[in-house]
Design a protein around this motif. Structure first.
Motif, PDB file in Angstrom:
ATOM      1  N   LEU A 160      49.431  94.433 -25.434  1.00 11.87           N
ATOM      2  CA  LEU A 160      50.743  94.700 -26.012  1.00 11.87           C
ATOM      3  C   LEU A 160      51.726  93.612 -25.598  1.00 11.87           C
ATOM      4  N   TYR A 161      52.775  93.459 -26.364  1.00  8.41           N
ATOM      5  CA  TYR A 161      53.717  92.356 -26.149  1.00  8.41           C
ATOM      6  C   TYR A 161      55.041  92.868 -25.595  1.00  8.41           C
ATOM      7  N   SER A 162      55.595  92.098 -24.657  1.00  2.00           N
ATOM      8  CA  SER A 162      56.913  92.407 -24.100  1.00  2.00           C
ATOM      9  C   SER A 162      57.423  91.162 -23.391  1.00  2.00           C
ATOM     10  N   ILE A 163      58.702  91.137 -23.125  1.00  2.00           N
ATOM     11  CA  ILE A 163      59.275  90.008 -22.389  1.00  2.00           C
ATOM     12  C   ILE A 163      58.769  89.969 -20.949  1.00  2.00           C
ATOM     13  N   PRO A 164      58.633  91.110 -20.243  1.00  2.00           N
ATOM     14  CA  PRO A 164      58.026  91.051 -18.907  1.00  2.00           C
ATOM     15  C   PRO A 164      56.616  90.460 -18.932  1.00  2.00           C
TER      16      PRO A 164
END
Length: 290
Positions: free
Chosen positions: A199-203
């Motif tokens: 999954l994608y996220s800034i963290p």
């Protein structure tokens, strides 16, 4: 036939599914937009009623949709595995019926407000539903969540004015950046899960330490948006005091969360954000009334 107690328990379960308590995030900003619109347009009790109905419809359908779309990941994530759909407390079919009902309620409330709101209601639903897919392909998913909530003050102004104006757009940008930055903080606790499940996220993209710095920078844009609104609408001392409070809360939100200690993430996201949104509404209302 379901007994009254069973019905109440089911309603509470639905409320937990959509985190009804989080209504305190977007709703106060929508109401703030209504209060500010009263400087230029007439606000009637009927309009206010249908705005509230529209907000409940939009948020309930969006959260229900998110829970259905994320059911598989929620079941795998230790943090979310006890949610209502993974545990079977609410079936997928029940959730879909829930989504259809509240989507229809939102569209009907928009129809009761004015033609522009009605014509744009399917677009608004498409935007807030689309967010649920973004974490699968872009680390900008936080921004899409911000856009979803940022529509609230813009939509509330449209409901009153029947037209686009600059003030609600600036307020919408403030809400967009506020919730985007807060969601980055919230996503830090899923860093390992996002890495494992793609999954994608800034963290995940930049690491937790840099993500928190990015969140701080975006929250600064939030504060600037609220300041810009002060000068655009020539708001006075009470609003300025509210700005000081909001700024203090945003700083505190970042003080209590660090890369080495994420234990207060839920407090920062839930409690402080509720204070920010309700505090903003209170000070805007006092400014306009006094």
């Amino acid at each position: 036939m379901m007994s009254p107690k069973a019905l109440i328990d089911k309603l509470i379960t639905y409320g937990r599914m959509i985190k009804f308590s989080h209504t305190l995030f977007a709703l106060p900003f929508a109401l703030s937009s209504v209060v500010l619109s009263s400087l230029y347009y007439k606000v009637t009790p009927e309009k206010l009623f249908w705005i509230l109905v529209a907000m409940i419809g939009a948020r309930s359908s969006a959260m229900g949709f998110n829970r259905v779309v994320d059911k598989k990941f929620d079941a795998l994530n230790p943090r979310t595995k006890n949610r209502e759909l993974p545990t079977g407390k609410i079936s997928t079919f029940e959730a879909i019926v829930f989504i259809i009902f509240f989507s229809a309620l939102f569209i009907y409330a928009s129809y009761k407000l004015n033609k522009l709101c009605f014509y744009l209601s399917p677009v608004a639903l498409a935007v807030i539903f689309f967010y649920s897919f973004t974490k699968r392909f872009t680390w900008l998913s936080h921004i899409f969540l911000g856009i979803s909530l940022g529509l609230a003050p813009v939509g509330a102004w449209l409901a009153i004015a029947g037209r686009f104006d600059l003030p609600p757009i600036i307020l919408g940008i403030g809400v967009l950046t506020w919730i985007s930055a807060s969601d980055i903080i919230y996503a830090c606790q899923d860093y390992e899960f996002d890495l494992k499940h793609g999954l994608y996220s800034i963290p995940k993209k930049f690491g937790i330490e840099r993500a928190l710095k990015i969140s701080s920078a975006i929250h600064f844009l939030t504060f600037l948006s609220f300041v810009a609104l002060k000068y655009l609408l020539n708001l006075g001392t009470i609003y300025t005091i509210g700005l000081a409070l909001i700024g203090t809360l945003l700083i505190y939100q970042h003080k209590i969360v660090s890369p080495d200690d994420l234990s207060k993430v839920n407090f920062a996201f839930n409690n402080i954000n509720s204070l920010v949104s309700t505090g903003y509404f209170v000070f805007v209302s006092l400014e306009i009334m006094i």
